[in-house]
Design a protein around this motif. Structure first.
Motif, PDB file in Angstrom:
ATOM      1  N   TYR A   1       0.646  -9.852  -3.360  1.00 17.29           N
ATOM      2  CA  TYR A   1       2.046 -10.290  -3.426  1.00 17.29           C
ATOM      3  C   TYR A   1       2.272 -11.046  -4.726  1.00 17.29           C
ATOM      4  O   TYR A   1       1.426 -11.830  -5.150  1.00 17.29           O
ATOM      5  CB  TYR A   1       2.383 -11.202  -2.241  1.00 17.29           C
ATOM      6  N   ASP A   2       3.421 -10.825  -5.317  1.00 19.53           N
ATOM      7  CA  ASP A   2       3.833 -11.551  -6.507  1.00 19.53           C
ATOM      8  C   ASP A   2       4.022 -13.023  -6.144  1.00 19.53           C
ATOM      9  O   ASP A   2       4.480 -13.345  -5.044  1.00 19.53           O
ATOM     10  CB  ASP A   2       5.147 -10.949  -7.021  1.00 19.53           C
ATOM     11  N   ALA A   3       3.695 -13.898  -7.043  1.00 21.61           N
ATOM     12  CA  ALA A   3       3.799 -15.340  -6.786  1.00 21.61           C
ATOM     13  C   ALA A   3       5.225 -15.777  -6.472  1.00 21.61           C
ATOM     14  O   ALA A   3       5.439 -16.775  -5.795  1.00 21.61           O
ATOM     15  CB  ALA A   3       3.270 -16.123  -7.983  1.00 21.61           C
ATOM     16  N   TYR A   4       6.215 -15.026  -6.951  1.00 23.06           N
ATOM     17  CA  TYR A   4       7.616 -15.415  -6.759  1.00 23.06           C
ATOM     18  C   TYR A   4       8.278 -14.742  -5.568  1.00 23.06           C
ATOM     19  O   TYR A   4       9.328 -15.176  -5.116  1.00 23.06           O
ATOM     20  CB  TYR A   4       8.421 -15.118  -8.032  1.00 23.06           C
ATOM     21  N   ASP A   5       7.676 -13.661  -5.058  1.00 24.47           N
ATOM     22  CA  ASP A   5       8.236 -12.944  -3.908  1.00 24.47           C
ATOM     23  C   ASP A   5       7.101 -12.563  -2.988  1.00 24.47           C
ATOM     24  O   ASP A   5       6.447 -11.546  -3.189  1.00 24.47           O
ATOM     25  CB  ASP A   5       8.999 -11.698  -4.370  1.00 24.47           C
ATOM     26  N   ARG A   6       6.866 -13.369  -2.006  1.00 26.20           N
ATOM     27  CA  ARG A   6       5.729 -13.131  -1.110  1.00 26.20           C
ATOM     28  C   ARG A   6       6.099 -12.282   0.094  1.00 26.20           C
ATOM     29  O   ARG A   6       5.394 -12.276   1.092  1.00 26.20           O
ATOM     30  CB  ARG A   6       5.145 -14.464  -0.678  1.00 26.20           C
ATOM     31  N   GLN A   7       7.197 -11.552   0.014  1.00 27.16           N
ATOM     32  CA  GLN A   7       7.617 -10.687   1.114  1.00 27.16           C
ATOM     33  C   GLN A   7       7.285  -9.225   0.834  1.00 27.16           C
ATOM     34  O   GLN A   7       6.877  -8.509   1.733  1.00 27.16           O
ATOM     35  CB  GLN A   7       9.127 -10.841   1.355  1.00 27.16           C
ATOM     36  N   ALA A   8       7.487  -8.781  -0.401  1.00 29.77           N
ATOM     37  CA  ALA A   8       7.261  -7.379  -0.758  1.00 29.77           C
ATOM     38  C   ALA A   8       5.932  -7.228  -1.489  1.00 29.77           C
ATOM     39  O   ALA A   8       5.749  -7.796  -2.558  1.00 29.77           O
ATOM     40  CB  ALA A   8       8.405  -6.878  -1.632  1.00 29.77           C
ATOM     41  N   PRO A   9       5.003  -6.473  -0.932  1.00 33.24           N
ATOM     42  CA  PRO A   9       3.721  -6.277  -1.611  1.00 33.24           C
ATOM     43  C   PRO A   9       3.895  -5.527  -2.927  1.00 33.24           C
ATOM     44  O   PRO A   9       4.751  -4.644  -3.044  1.00 33.24           O
ATOM     45  CB  PRO A   9       2.905  -5.436  -0.636  1.00 33.24           C
ATOM     46  N   VAL A  10       3.084  -5.886  -3.921  1.00 31.73           N
ATOM     47  CA  VAL A  10       3.131  -5.221  -5.220  1.00 31.73           C
ATOM     48  C   VAL A  10       1.874  -4.388  -5.467  1.00 31.73           C
ATOM     49  O   VAL A  10       1.791  -3.679  -6.471  1.00 31.73           O
ATOM     50  CB  VAL A  10       3.343  -6.225  -6.370  1.00 31.73           C
ATOM     51  N   GLY A  11       0.903  -4.466  -4.560  1.00 28.24           N
ATOM     52  CA  GLY A  11      -0.317  -3.685  -4.694  1.00 28.24           C
ATOM     53  C   GLY A  11      -1.117  -3.718  -3.411  1.00 28.24           C
ATOM     54  O   GLY A  11      -0.879  -4.552  -2.538  1.00 28.24           O
ATOM     55  N   PHE A  12      -2.061  -2.790  -3.308  1.00 25.89           N
ATOM     56  CA  PHE A  12      -2.944  -2.778  -2.141  1.00 25.89           C
ATOM     57  C   PHE A  12      -4.255  -2.100  -2.495  1.00 25.89           C
ATOM     58  O   PHE A  12      -4.348  -1.327  -3.456  1.00 25.89           O
ATOM     59  CB  PHE A  12      -2.297  -2.067  -0.944  1.00 25.89           C
ATOM     60  N   VAL A  13      -5.262  -2.395  -1.709  1.00 28.70           N
ATOM     61  CA  VAL A  13      -6.526  -1.670  -1.736  1.00 28.70           C
ATOM     62  C   VAL A  13      -6.935  -1.452  -0.287  1.00 28.70           C
ATOM     63  O   VAL A  13      -6.736  -2.326   0.565  1.00 28.70           O
ATOM     64  CB  VAL A  13      -7.634  -2.430  -2.516  1.00 28.70           C
ATOM     65  N   SER A  14      -7.452  -0.265   0.001  1.00 25.97           N
ATOM     66  CA  SER A  14      -7.968  -0.002   1.340  1.00 25.97           C
ATOM     67  C   SER A  14      -9.416   0.437   1.234  1.00 25.97           C
ATOM     68  O   SER A  14      -9.832   1.041   0.237  1.00 25.97           O
ATOM     69  CB  SER A  14      -7.131   1.061   2.057  1.00 25.97           C
ATOM     70  N   GLY A  15     -10.163   0.100   2.253  1.00 21.21           N
ATOM     71  CA  GLY A  15     -11.574   0.461   2.293  1.00 21.21           C
ATOM     72  C   GLY A  15     -11.998   0.805   3.700  1.00 21.21           C
ATOM     73  O   GLY A  15     -11.388   0.345   4.670  1.00 21.21           O
ATOM     74  N   VAL A  16     -13.032   1.615   3.794  1.00 21.72           N
ATOM     75  CA  VAL A  16     -13.567   2.043   5.085  1.00 21.72           C
ATOM     76  C   VAL A  16     -15.076   1.863   5.050  1.00 21.72           C
ATOM     77  O   VAL A  16     -15.740   2.344   4.125  1.00 21.72           O
ATOM     78  CB  VAL A  16     -13.218   3.523   5.367  1.00 21.72           C
ATOM     79  N   GLU A  17     -15.597   1.164   6.036  1.00 19.77           N
ATOM     80  CA  GLU A  17     -17.045   1.025   6.168  1.00 19.77           C
ATOM     81  C   GLU A  17     -17.597   2.328   6.726  1.00 19.77           C
ATOM     82  O   GLU A  17     -17.087   2.849   7.710  1.00 19.77           O
ATOM     83  CB  GLU A  17     -17.395  -0.103   7.120  1.00 19.77           C
ATOM     84  N   THR A  18     -18.631   2.842   6.080  1.00 21.89           N
ATOM     85  CA  THR A  18     -19.310   4.025   6.593  1.00 21.89           C
ATOM     86  C   THR A  18     -20.759   3.653   6.879  1.00 21.89           C
ATOM     87  O   THR A  18     -21.328   2.789   6.212  1.00 21.89           O
ATOM     88  CB  THR A  18     -19.250   5.187   5.576  1.00 21.89           C
ATOM     89  N   ILE A  19     -21.319   4.296   7.878  1.00 28.47           N
ATOM     90  CA  ILE A  19     -22.703   3.990   8.258  1.00 28.47           C
ATOM     91  C   ILE A  19     -23.467   5.292   8.435  1.00 28.47           C
ATOM     92  O   ILE A  19     -22.906   6.294   8.872  1.00 28.47           O
ATOM     93  CB  ILE A  19     -22.764   3.129   9.540  1.00 28.47           C
ATOM     94  N   HIS A  20     -24.733   5.246   8.066  1.00 27.32           N
ATOM     95  CA  HIS A  20     -25.604   6.407   8.218  1.00 27.32           C
ATOM     96  C   HIS A  20     -26.952   5.913   8.727  1.00 27.32           C
ATOM     97  O   HIS A  20     -27.400   4.828   8.341  1.00 27.32           O
ATOM     98  CB  HIS A  20     -25.756   7.129   6.871  1.00 27.32           C
ATOM     99  N   PRO A  21     -27.629   6.690   9.577  1.00 23.08           N
ATOM    100  CA  PRO A  21     -28.874   6.222  10.182  1.00 23.08           C
ATOM    101  C   PRO A  21     -29.956   5.808   9.202  1.00 23.08           C
ATOM    102  O   PRO A  21     -30.764   4.924   9.506  1.00 23.08           O
ATOM    103  CB  PRO A  21     -29.344   7.425  11.015  1.00 23.08           C
ATOM    104  N   ASP A  22     -30.009   6.422   8.019  1.00 20.55           N
ATOM    105  CA  ASP A  22     -31.090   6.074   7.092  1.00 20.55           C
ATOM    106  C   ASP A  22     -30.634   5.245   5.898  1.00 20.55           C
ATOM    107  O   ASP A  22     -31.426   4.941   5.020  1.00 20.55           O
ATOM    108  CB  ASP A  22     -31.796   7.346   6.592  1.00 20.55           C
ATOM    109  N   LYS A  23     -29.363   4.883   5.862  1.00 20.39           N
ATOM    110  CA  LYS A  23     -28.865   4.150   4.698  1.00 20.39           C
ATOM    111  C   LYS A  23     -28.265   2.794   5.057  1.00 20.39           C
ATOM    112  O   LYS A  23     -28.219   1.909   4.236  1.00 20.39           O
ATOM    113  CB  LYS A  23     -27.818   4.982   3.959  1.00 20.39           C
ATOM    114  N   GLY A  24     -27.747   2.649   6.226  1.00 13.94           N
ATOM    115  CA  GLY A  24     -27.047   1.431   6.595  1.00 13.94           C
ATOM    116  C   GLY A  24     -25.560   1.571   6.321  1.00 13.94           C
ATOM    117  O   GLY A  24     -25.019   2.671   6.309  1.00 13.94           O
TER     118      GLY A  24
END
Length: 139
Positions: free
Chosen positions: A43-66
């Motif tokens: 959120y912009d410091a002057y307008d905390r209602q409308a987002p100006v950016g985002f990042v999304s992430g997903v945790e993935t798991i595998h039996p031999d990697k974690g």
């Protein structure tokens, strides 16, 4: 700038202009209810209602990697680019990945996407080599 974790469908709906397509409430709800899915809004410091950016992430798991974090998507509204917002969002997701015990984080990016490559490098990523993305379309 303020970065907050998205926790409501209304927040994701407000971020709609940053996404590739319209926000579907039923999908937004399902995303938020899935413990391995994460989305941070900037959120912009002057307008905390409308987002100006985002990042999304997903945790993935595998039996031999974690567990590792897949950086699924990153976007910053055009007027707010080149201010460090994208880097801060990536760093926040990386911090969450560390907190949750992930052994690493990765993102797929087109080799000609210079701004994205610069952002990821500035946030501490290194080039993992050449990669080709193969995909299936089911719809």
């Amino acid at each position: 700038m303020e970065i907050r974790r998205a926790s409501t469908v209304d927040e994701l709906t407000a971020a709609g202009p940053l996404f590739d397509g319209p926000t579907r409430p039923e999908w937004a709800k399902r995303f938020l209810e899935t413990p391995s899915h994460h989305l941070f809004l900037a959120y912009d410091a002057y307008d905390r209602q409308a987002p100006v950016g985002f990042v999304s992430g997903v945790e993935t798991i595998h039996p031999d990697k974690g567990v590792e974090m897949f950086l699924y998507e990153l976007a910053v509204a055009e007027p707010f680019r080149r201010r460090g917002i994208a880097r801060a969002l990536v760093e926040r997701l990386a911090a969450l990945a560390r907190e949750r015990g992930c052994y690493g984080m990765w993102v797929g990016v087109d080799t000609d996407n210079t701004p994205a490559l610069a952002t990821y490098r500035s946030a501490g990523a290194r080039d993992g080599g050449v990669c080709t993305v193969m995909e299936w379309a089911f719809v």
